[in-house]
Enzyme design. Structure first.
Site, PDB file in Angstrom:
ATOM      1  N   ASP A  53      32.788  39.143  17.381  1.00 19.54           N
ATOM      2  CA  ASP A  53      32.064  39.842  18.452  1.00 19.54           C
ATOM      3  C   ASP A  53      30.870  39.014  18.934  1.00 19.54           C
ATOM      4  O   ASP A  53      29.729  39.486  18.938  1.00 19.54           O
ATOM      5  CB  ASP A  53      31.591  41.209  17.953  1.00 19.54           C
ATOM      6  CG  ASP A  53      32.746  42.106  17.585  1.00 19.54           C
ATOM      7  OD1 ASP A  53      33.805  42.025  18.241  1.00 19.54           O
ATOM      8  OD2 ASP A  53      32.597  42.901  16.637  1.00 19.54           O
TER       9      ASP A  53
ATOM     10  N   GLY B  82      33.315  48.214   8.616  1.00 16.51           N
ATOM     11  CA  GLY B  82      32.195  48.981   8.064  1.00 16.51           C
ATOM     12  C   GLY B  82      31.544  48.308   6.876  1.00 16.51           C
ATOM     13  O   GLY B  82      30.672  48.883   6.221  1.00 16.51           O
ATOM     14  N   ILE B  83      31.966  47.071   6.601  1.00 19.64           N
ATOM     15  CA  ILE B  83      31.406  46.302   5.478  1.00 19.64           C
ATOM     16  C   ILE B  83      30.088  45.635   5.908  1.00 19.64           C
ATOM     17  O   ILE B  83      29.963  45.173   7.034  1.00 19.64           O
ATOM     18  CB  ILE B  83      32.402  45.167   5.079  1.00 19.64           C
ATOM     19  CG1 ILE B  83      33.752  45.733   4.657  1.00 19.64           C
ATOM     20  CG2 ILE B  83      31.807  44.265   3.994  1.00 19.64           C
ATOM     21  CD1 ILE B  83      33.747  46.495   3.381  1.00 19.64           C
TER      22      ILE B  83
ATOM     23  N   THR C  10      49.377  53.325  31.789  1.00 14.00           N
ATOM     24  CA  THR C  10      48.284  52.348  31.680  1.00 14.00           C
ATOM     25  C   THR C  10      48.305  51.671  30.309  1.00 14.00           C
ATOM     26  O   THR C  10      48.111  50.455  30.201  1.00 14.00           O
ATOM     27  CB  THR C  10      46.924  53.052  31.919  1.00 14.00           C
ATOM     28  OG1 THR C  10      47.011  53.797  33.128  1.00 14.00           O
ATOM     29  CG2 THR C  10      45.787  52.059  32.022  1.00 14.00           C
TER      30      THR C  10
ATOM     31  N   ALA D 140      43.363  53.816  24.914  1.00 13.90           N
ATOM     32  CA  ALA D 140      43.201  55.274  24.975  1.00 13.90           C
ATOM     33  C   ALA D 140      43.346  55.759  26.412  1.00 13.90           C
ATOM     34  O   ALA D 140      42.369  56.121  27.063  1.00 13.90           O
ATOM     35  CB  ALA D 140      41.835  55.679  24.416  1.00 13.90           C
TER      36      ALA D 140
ATOM     37  N   GLY E  86      26.956  49.001   6.052  1.00 13.22           N
ATOM     38  CA  GLY E  86      26.653  49.587   4.739  1.00 13.22           C
ATOM     39  C   GLY E  86      27.794  49.640   3.736  1.00 13.22           C
ATOM     40  O   GLY E  86      27.576  49.971   2.581  1.00 13.22           O
TER      41      GLY E  86
ATOM     42  N   ARG F 196      29.446  40.877  11.685  1.00  6.60           N
ATOM     43  CA  ARG F 196      28.101  40.287  11.620  1.00  6.60           C
ATOM     44  C   ARG F 196      27.796  39.560  10.314  1.00  6.60           C
ATOM     45  O   ARG F 196      27.169  38.499  10.344  1.00  6.60           O
ATOM     46  CB  ARG F 196      27.057  41.393  11.872  1.00  6.60           C
ATOM     47  CG  ARG F 196      26.976  41.769  13.336  1.00  6.60           C
ATOM     48  CD  ARG F 196      26.240  43.070  13.551  1.00  6.60           C
ATOM     49  NE  ARG F 196      27.059  44.219  13.179  1.00  6.60           N
ATOM     50  CZ  ARG F 196      26.673  45.485  13.308  1.00  6.60           C
ATOM     51  NH1 ARG F 196      25.466  45.754  13.765  1.00  6.60           N
ATOM     52  NH2 ARG F 196      27.482  46.474  12.971  1.00  6.60           N
TER      53      ARG F 196
ATOM     54  N   LYS G 163      41.249  49.406  21.299  1.00  3.15           N
ATOM     55  CA  LYS G 163      41.220  50.878  21.136  1.00  3.15           C
ATOM     56  C   LYS G 163      41.818  51.561  22.360  1.00  3.15           C
ATOM     57  O   LYS G 163      41.186  52.390  23.021  1.00  3.15           O
ATOM     58  CB  LYS G 163      39.810  51.378  20.853  1.00  3.15           C
ATOM     59  CG  LYS G 163      39.291  50.849  19.518  1.00  3.15           C
ATOM     60  CD  LYS G 163      38.024  51.529  19.089  1.00  3.15           C
ATOM     61  CE  LYS G 163      37.463  50.858  17.873  1.00  3.15           C
ATOM     62  NZ  LYS G 163      36.944  49.488  18.119  1.00  3.15           N
TER      63      LYS G 163
HETATM   64  N1  U5P Z   1      35.029  48.776  14.400  1.00  2.00           N
HETATM   65  C1  U5P Z   1      34.099  49.393  13.604  1.00  2.00           C
HETATM   66  N2  U5P Z   1      34.346  50.667  13.186  1.00  2.00           N
HETATM   67  C2  U5P Z   1      35.459  51.366  13.513  1.00  2.00           C
HETATM   68  C3  U5P Z   1      36.429  50.722  14.313  1.00  2.00           C
HETATM   69  C4  U5P Z   1      36.170  49.433  14.736  1.00  2.00           C
HETATM   70  O1  U5P Z   1      33.053  48.825  13.252  1.00  2.00           O
HETATM   71  O2  U5P Z   1      35.609  52.498  13.064  1.00  2.00           O
HETATM   72  C5  U5P Z   1      34.839  47.397  14.878  1.00  2.00           C
HETATM   73  C6  U5P Z   1      33.556  47.113  15.626  1.00  2.00           C
HETATM   74  O3  U5P Z   1      33.719  47.365  17.004  1.00  2.00           O
HETATM   75  C7  U5P Z   1      33.361  45.637  15.329  1.00  2.00           C
HETATM   76  C8  U5P Z   1      33.860  45.489  13.907  1.00  2.00           C
HETATM   77  O4  U5P Z   1      34.201  44.864  16.172  1.00  2.00           O
HETATM   78  O5  U5P Z   1      34.842  46.513  13.741  1.00  2.00           O
HETATM   79  C9  U5P Z   1      32.802  45.638  12.829  1.00  2.00           C
HETATM   80  O6  U5P Z   1      31.822  44.642  12.965  1.00  2.00           O
HETATM   81  P1  U5P Z   1      30.566  44.495  11.963  1.00  2.00           P
HETATM   82  O7  U5P Z   1      29.929  45.830  11.818  1.00  2.00           O
HETATM   83  O8  U5P Z   1      31.110  43.980  10.657  1.00  2.00           O
HETATM   84  O9  U5P Z   1      29.681  43.494  12.645  1.00  2.00           O
END
Ligand code: U5P
EC number: 4.1.1.23
Length: 212
Positions: free
Chosen positions: A10, A164-165, A67, A62, A169, A187, A60
């Protein structure tokens, strides 16, 4: 041991994304591309990153079935290995993604990692049932909401990929122990001075959890 880390690219600069992909190509399972990188560069970045590994497009999806089909066909033609779709739009919408994917791997979002995701997460079981009926390859489930992750794991043998790693957190060891097959990390990797070291540490942690 299988590679367990999916790096979320990202970043705004295409060059940075490509440099990171090149440096990590041998040690990750895949790269995940989301809207920011595409919007800051161009859709062709999907094919360019694909030269360094599998690309999962986290768009995602939706929308209405028609489309969704157009989006999915284009993503496949650009060289992606996988695509992430929402499932809450219902059977016809998700099926349109699976049908247009034609071999590309479809992951369905059934729960999310951010604060306030309860509206979707509380419907995870229903969304999973629908997703399985539609023939998805795997699921996106949060690494930082362990109760949700564990419940989702208990309802499927299909692949689970988990964001979510780190920045959000979540703990990689706990996530793998509770059902994640692959950890999505953004990140913590691309903001690190040593992305390779970061990925290696995450990989080792995942391996430890699988052995335990
Ligand atoms: N992402 C989430 N949570 C979700 C679904 C997708 O964080 O439930 C995506 C975010 O848009 C990002 C990546 O691209 O996963 C997590 O990035 P980071 O928090 O490790 O930087």
């Amino acid at each position: 041991m299988d590679k367990r880390i999916i790096v979320a690219l990202d970043v705004k600069e295409k060059k940075k994304a490509i440099d990171i992909a090149e440096s990590l190509s041998d040690i990750v399972f895949a790269f995940k591309i989301n809207w920011p990188l595409v919007l800051y560069s161009s859709p062709e970045v999907i094919g360019e990153i694909s030269q360094y590994g599998k690309v999962i497009c986290d768009f995602k999806v939706a929308d209405i079935p028609y489309t969704n089909s157009l989006i999915t066909e284009r993503v496949r033609d650009l060289g992606a290995w996988g695509i992430i779709s929402h499932s809450f739009l219902g059977e016809e919408s998700l099926k349109s993604v699976v049908n247009a994917a034609k071999g590309m791997h479809v992951f369905s979002v059934v729960a999310m990692s951010h604060p306030g995701s309860d509206m979707i997460n509380s419907n995870a079981m229903q969304l999973m049932k629908l997703s399985i009926e539609c023939g998805v390859y795997g699921f996106v489930a949060p690494a930082n909401k362990i109760d949700d992750l564990r419940m989702i794991r208990s309802a499927t043998d299909r692949v689970i990929i988990s964001p979510g790693i780190g920045a959000q957190g979540g703990d990689p060891y706990t996530a793998v122990l509770n059902g994640s097959d692959y950890l999505i990390v953004g990140r913590s990797v691309y903001e690190s001075d040593k992305p390779e070291l970061e990925v290696s540490k995450l990989q080792q942690t995942a391996e430890r959890a699988i052995e335990d």
